[in-house]
Scaffold this motif. Structure first.
Motif, PDB file in Angstrom:
ATOM      1  N   GLU A  39       8.980   8.154  -4.739  1.00 51.32           N
ATOM      2  CA  GLU A  39       8.609   9.638  -4.679  1.00 51.32           C
ATOM      3  C   GLU A  39       7.204  10.022  -4.282  1.00 51.32           C
ATOM      4  N   PRO A  40       6.910  10.318  -3.033  1.00 51.42           N
ATOM      5  CA  PRO A  40       5.393  10.192  -2.596  1.00 51.42           C
ATOM      6  C   PRO A  40       5.099  11.640  -3.234  1.00 51.42           C
ATOM      7  N   PRO A  41       3.709  11.653  -3.767  1.00 55.01           N
ATOM      8  CA  PRO A  41       3.336  12.882  -4.357  1.00 55.01           C
ATOM      9  C   PRO A  41       2.664  13.772  -3.351  1.00 55.01           C
ATOM     10  N   SER A  42       2.703  15.135  -3.316  1.00 51.49           N
ATOM     11  CA  SER A  42       2.053  15.921  -2.574  1.00 51.49           C
ATOM     12  C   SER A  42       0.475  15.434  -2.159  1.00 51.49           C
ATOM     13  N   PRO A  43      -0.068  15.658  -1.108  1.00 54.11           N
ATOM     14  CA  PRO A  43      -1.189  15.564  -0.665  1.00 54.11           C
ATOM     15  C   PRO A  43      -2.471  15.838  -1.315  1.00 54.11           C
ATOM     16  N   ASN A  44      -2.256  17.206  -2.094  1.00 52.74           N
ATOM     17  CA  ASN A  44      -3.363  17.712  -2.885  1.00 52.74           C
ATOM     18  C   ASN A  44      -3.085  17.428  -4.586  1.00 52.74           C
ATOM     19  N   GLU A  45      -2.244  16.570  -4.698  1.00 54.66           N
ATOM     20  CA  GLU A  45      -2.183  16.089  -6.197  1.00 54.66           C
ATOM     21  C   GLU A  45      -3.031  14.774  -6.361  1.00 54.66           C
ATOM     22  N   VAL A  46      -3.911  14.829  -7.346  1.00 54.81           N
ATOM     23  CA  VAL A  46      -4.766  13.690  -7.939  1.00 54.81           C
ATOM     24  C   VAL A  46      -4.213  13.018  -8.675  1.00 54.81           C
ATOM     25  N   PHE A  47      -4.077  11.798  -8.708  1.00 51.69           N
ATOM     26  CA  PHE A  47      -3.468  10.826  -9.549  1.00 51.69           C
ATOM     27  C   PHE A  47      -4.345   9.508  -9.613  1.00 51.69           C
ATOM     28  N   TYR A  91      -2.480  10.618  -2.170  1.00 49.93           N
ATOM     29  CA  TYR A  91      -1.658  10.172  -1.158  1.00 49.93           C
ATOM     30  C   TYR A  91      -1.648  10.907  -0.008  1.00 49.93           C
ATOM     31  N   VAL A  92      -2.279  10.607   1.108  1.00 48.98           N
ATOM     32  CA  VAL A  92      -2.315  11.440   2.264  1.00 48.98           C
ATOM     33  C   VAL A  92      -1.802  10.677   3.482  1.00 48.98           C
ATOM     34  N   ASN A  93      -0.545  11.090   4.164  1.00 51.04           N
ATOM     35  CA  ASN A  93       0.035  10.462   5.453  1.00 51.04           C
ATOM     36  C   ASN A  93       0.053   9.145   5.018  1.00 51.04           C
TER      37      ASN A  93
END
Length: 149
Positions: free
Chosen positions: A49-57, A111-113
């Motif tokens: 489940e890839p998180p959205s690019p603006n979510e910091v984790f 997680y971006v691209n």
């Protein structure tokens, strides 16, 4: 009679003020913590489940053997794995001294691209310590080995 009415009115005002103060303080605490709470994910969870690019984790696992690439300047690329999945990571900055391949790490970022862009990297600090979240993720994939005493 007027005195009882005045006391009751004052009590209601104090209770109302306390409720408003509680609501305001809860709101301020929540606002202050919104960037301070980072959820942990294993590489398998990120790939499922890839998180959205603006979510910091935070992500954690082992630095995959043979994946560490030191680029131009301070940019470093590597892959982090939990045995079930692998996530590419890019980090610009100075790595901790104990950071190495086949070692435990935890990174904070986005997680971006298809790549985890880390803003912070932590490495285990001695031969026996690994963050509990990383150990749990590795155990879930069946690749965790107990450190030798």
């Amino acid at each position: 009679m007027a005195l009882k009415s005045l006391k009751k009115k004052r009590r209601i005002q104090v209770v109302a003020l306390a409720v408003v103060a509680l609501i305001v303080s809860t709101g301020l605490i929540g606002y202050a913590m919104k960037d301070g709470i980072n959820f942990f994910r294993s590489p398998s969870q990120v790939m499922e489940e890839p998180p959205s690019p603006n979510e910091v984790f935070r992500i954690g696992g082992l630095v995959e053997d043979g994946s560490l690439e030191r680029g131009v300047g301070e940019t470093i690329r590597f892959r982090v794995t939990d045995g079930g999945a692998t996530v590419p990571v890019v980090f610009t900055g100075v790595l901790p001294d104990l950071f190495d391949e086949n070692q435990g790490m935890v990174g904070t970022g986005r997680y971006v691209n298809g790549t985890f862009e880390a803003s912070e990297i932590l490495a285990k600090h001695d031969e026996t310590y690994m963050p509990k979240e990383v150990v749990d993720a590795l155990k879930a994939q069946g690749v965790y080995q107990e450190p030798e005493s």
